[in-house]
Design an enzyme around this catalytic site. Structure first.
Site, PDB file in Angstrom:
ATOM      1  N   TYR A 118      -2.052  -0.788  10.402  1.00  0.00           N
ATOM      2  CA  TYR A 118      -2.201  -1.058   8.968  1.00  0.00           C
ATOM      3  C   TYR A 118      -0.924  -0.704   8.207  1.00  0.00           C
ATOM      4  O   TYR A 118      -0.422  -1.497   7.401  1.00  0.00           O
ATOM      5  CB  TYR A 118      -3.377  -0.259   8.419  1.00  0.00           C
ATOM      6  CG  TYR A 118      -3.633  -0.475   6.947  1.00  0.00           C
ATOM      7  CD1 TYR A 118      -4.272  -1.620   6.499  1.00  0.00           C
ATOM      8  CD2 TYR A 118      -3.216   0.464   6.002  1.00  0.00           C
ATOM      9  CE1 TYR A 118      -4.505  -1.822   5.142  1.00  0.00           C
ATOM     10  CE2 TYR A 118      -3.440   0.274   4.654  1.00  0.00           C
ATOM     11  CZ  TYR A 118      -4.085  -0.873   4.227  1.00  0.00           C
ATOM     12  OH  TYR A 118      -4.297  -1.079   2.890  1.00  0.00           O
ATOM     13  N   SER A 165       0.847  -1.188   0.000  1.00  0.00           N
ATOM     14  CA  SER A 165       0.000   0.000   0.000  1.00  0.00           C
ATOM     15  C   SER A 165       0.880   1.234   0.000  1.00  0.00           C
ATOM     16  O   SER A 165       2.044   1.182   0.424  1.00  0.00           O
ATOM     17  CB  SER A 165      -0.897   0.001   1.242  1.00  0.00           C
ATOM     18  OG  SER A 165      -1.541   1.249   1.422  1.00  0.00           O
TER      19      SER A 165
END
Length: 539
Positions: free
Chosen positions: A423, A410
Site C-alpha cells: 500500500y 496518502s
C-alpha cells in the site's frame, strides 16, 4: 474609415457584415494588426471591429500627455461604438492597455457594452484597491513583474531608448519573448514613444486614489499563465463584477499573436452564451468515502459532477445526491478509462478538474504479500491514477485552457510501516508521479495536487485485505480497523474540503489530518524517527 473623437482621428477597420458586433482593442506598443489572426477567425460569425488607439498606427495623437488619460481613451471607444453600431450594444475585447482602457469604459454607467473579455490588462482602480490590502508575496511578485513601469517614467531616456534601439529590434524581442515571428508596424518608434504617456498620465494618479468601479455586464477575464508582466488571479474581481468568468490560457503576454485559435474560441463562446459556465469535475471511486464527499463538496460550489466506480449502484447514489452523472469504470483497465474519458468529453465536455480517488487498502508484511496481491494493489492505486492522468490530461492539453488534476496519495507515502509495504509503495509512487506531472503540465496551465490523508473514517477499512491470515482473522482485523477509524472521528468531508481548497490555491502537496502533517515534517527534519516508528507492531 475615420472616426473623430475630440482632437484625434481614429483609424477604424470593419470585417464581416452580419452577426453581433465585436470590438477588439489593442495594447502597447501594438496597433490593430495584433488582432489580425483573431479577427480572421471571428469574422465568419461576427461583425468584427478593430481600430488604432490614439497615438498609434494610422490614428492621430493628442497634443498633450493629458490627452492619454483613461477618460479620453474611453471616449474614443464610445465614439467608435457609436459609429459602427448605433443603437446596438457591442461585445468588447481588450488586450494589455486595450483592456485597461476598456475597463474604464465598461465601468462607466450607461455604456452600450453587452459583454467584456479582458486579456492581460486589469482595471487600474481594482489594482489600486488591491495594493492597499497589505503587503504579501503576491504584491511583491507583481511589483517585480512591473519593473518596466518605473523605467517608462524616466524622462528623456525612455523615449530615446525606444527611438534609437528598441523600436528597431522589436520584432526580435517578440520572437525571444513569445516565440512568434511578426513584423512590427512601420510606426513602431513613434507609437512606442507616444504610448509612454499611457503610463505617465494614468498609473500614479489612479493608483493613488482608486475609484469604485463596477462592471454590470458579464465579464470574462483570460489570464495567460506565462505572462511575465501581469497576474489577475489575486485581484478580488468578484467584488466589482457580479457576473464573472475566469479562464486561463497556456500562453505568454501576447496571446493574440501566439494563440489566436484559443482566444477566438473563448470570445465566440462568451459572446454566444455569456452565462458563466459551471465547472466540470470528474471523480473516480466516487461511490463512497472520500470520492462521494468530494462530489458533494464540489457540487456545493456550483460545479457539474461526473463520478465513476466499479460499484455502479453506489456511483448512481452519489450522482443522485449532486444531480450529477454516474458511470461504471474499472480504473485498472487503460482501455476502459480512455473510453470513459472520450465519453465524458463527448457528453459533458472536457473536465476542468479530475480527481483520481479510486483506491484499495492492503496490510501485511512484504514476505507474506503475494505477487497477485501486489499486482492488485498497484493496478488500482497506481495504474488507476496513471490511466486517469493520461486519458484526461491529454484532453486538457489539447483543449489548451488549463485545468487541475488531483491524485489521492496518502500519509503512507512518506510514513513507512513494516505492515504496509504494498500500500505505501503504491501511494509513494502516486506522490512522486504527481510532482513529476506537475512540472510537465505547468506550461499547459494544468495544476496537479497530491492529497495525503492520514486516518480517515471511510469504508476502505471494511474492504482492506490482509496478507498471511485466514478469512476469519481478516474479518476480525477489518472490524478492529473500522472501529479505530470511527473513534478517530475524522470524516471524509474534511478531506473533500481540503481537495476543493487545493484546486483553488493550486497547492502541490496537501497533508490531511494531524498525523499526516506531523509525519510530513518529521520526514524532513528527523527521518530516523519515522524509520524507528516503522518497526513498531501496529497490526
Amino acid at each position: 474609415m475615420k472616426v473623430r473623437s475630440g482632437e484625434v482621428d481614429l483609424a477604424v477597420q470593419v470585417r464581416g457584415t452580419s452577426g453581433p458586433t465585436v470590438v477588439l482593442v489593442h495594447g502597447y506598443p501594438d496597433t490593430h494588426a495584433v488582432w489580425n489572426r483573431v479577427a480572421a477567425l471571428l469574422e465568419g460569425d461576427f461583425r468584427v471591429v478593430t481600430y488604432d488607439v490614439r497615438g498609434a498606427g494610422a490614428s492621430t495623437a493628442p497634443s498633450t500627455q493629458d490627452g492619454y488619460r483613461l477618460g479620453r481613451l474611453a471616449a474614443d471607444l464610445f465614439a467608435v461604438i457609436d459609429a459602427v453600431s448605433p443603437g446596438e450594444p457591442v461585445h468588447l475585447v481588450g488586450h494589455d492597455w486595450g483592456s485597461i482602457q476598456s475597463w474604464e469604459a465598461v465601468t462607466t454607467p450607461g455604456a452600450r457594452i453587452a459583454t467584456f473579455t479582458s486579456i492581460s490588462g486589469p482595471c487600474l482602480d481594482h489594482m489600486g484597491h488591491w495594493s492597499r490590502g497589505g503587503l504579501s508575496l503576491a504584491h511583491l511578485r507583481q511589483f517585480v513583474r512591473s519593473w518596466y513601469i518605473g523605467a517608462f517614467h524616466v524622462p528623456v531616456l525612455a523615449p530615446l531608448f525606444w527611438r534609437l534601439y528598441l523600436a528597431r529590434r522589436w520584432g526580435d524581442v517578440l520572437r525571444r519573448l513569445e516565440g512568434v515571428r511578426t513584423e512590427p508596424a512601420p510606426t513602431i518608434a513613434s507609437d512606442a514613444v507616444n504610448g509612454l504617456s499611457l503610463y505617465r498620465a494614468n498609473i500614479r494618479p489612479v493608483m493613488r486614489s482608486p475609484r469604485q468601479r463596477r462592471a454590470p455586464m458579464p465579464v470574462q477575464v483570460v489570464q495567460p499563465t506565462r505572462d511575465r508582466y501581469i497576474r489577475t488571479e489575486p485581484l478580488d474581481l468578484e467584488r466589482w463584477v457580479p457576473s464573472l468568468r475566469r479562464r486561463r490560457i497556456a500562453a505568454g503576454h501576447w496571446a493574440p499573436l501566439t494563440h489566436p485559435e484559443q482566444l477566438a474560441r473563448m470570445i465566440s463562446e462568451f459572446v454566444e452564451d455569456a452565462t458563466p459556465p459551471r465547472r466540470l469535475v470528474v471523480i473516480t471511486g466516487g461511490g463512497s468515502g472520500i470520492g462521494r464527499a468530494t462530489a458533494v463538496a464540489f457540487a456545493a460550489t456550483g460545479a457539474r459532477v461526473v463520478v465513476s466506480d466499479v460499484d455502479f449502484a453506489a456511483a448512481e447514489e452519489t450522482a443522485g445526491m449532486v444531480d450529477g452523472h454516474a458511470y461504471e469504470v474499472d480504473v485498472r483497465s487503460e482501455e476502459a478509462v480512455r473510453a470513459w474519458a472520450r465519453r465524458v468529453a463527448d457528453e459533458h465536455g472536457v473536465p476542468d478538474v479530475v480527481v483520481n480517488n479510486a483506491g484499495i487498502g492492503h496490510s501485511g508484511s512484504f514476505l507474506s504479500t503475494s505477487a497477485e496481491q501486489w499486482r492488485r494493489v498497484l493496478d488500482v492505486n497506481l495504474w488507476g491514477v496513471v490511466h486517469g492522468c493520461r486519458a484526461f490530461g491529454e484532453l486538457m492539453v489539447e483543449r489548451g485552457e488549463g485545468g487541475h488534476i488531483v491524485n489521492l496519495s496518502s500519509a503512507a507515502a512518506y510514513l513507512p510501516s513494516k505492515i504496509l509495504s504494498a500500500y505505501a509503495t503504491s501511494k509513494a509512487a502516486v506522490f512522486m508521479l504527481s510532482d513529476c506531472l506537475r512540472a510537465e503540465l505547468a506550461p499547459h496551465a494544468i495544476g496537479v495536487s497530491a492529497i495525503c490523508p492520514g486516518v480517515v473514517n471511510t469504508n476502505i477499512t471494511a474492504t482492506t485485505t490482509f496478507s498471511g491470515v485466514s478469512a476469519e482473522e481478516e474479518r476480525r482485523k477489518q472490524d478492529r480497523a473500522s472501529r479505530l477509524y470511527a473513534r478517530r472521528g475524522f470524516g471524509p468531508e474534511r478531506v473533500a474540503a481540503e481537495i476543493v481548497r487545493a484546486v483553488r490555491r493550486n497547492r502541490p502537496v496537501v497533508p490531511v489530518t494531524v498525523e499526516a502533517k506531523a509525519a510530513r515534517i518529521a520526514g524532513r527534519v528527523a527521518p530516523g524517527l519515522l524509520r524507528t516508528f516503522a518497526k513498531l507492531d501496529l497490526g
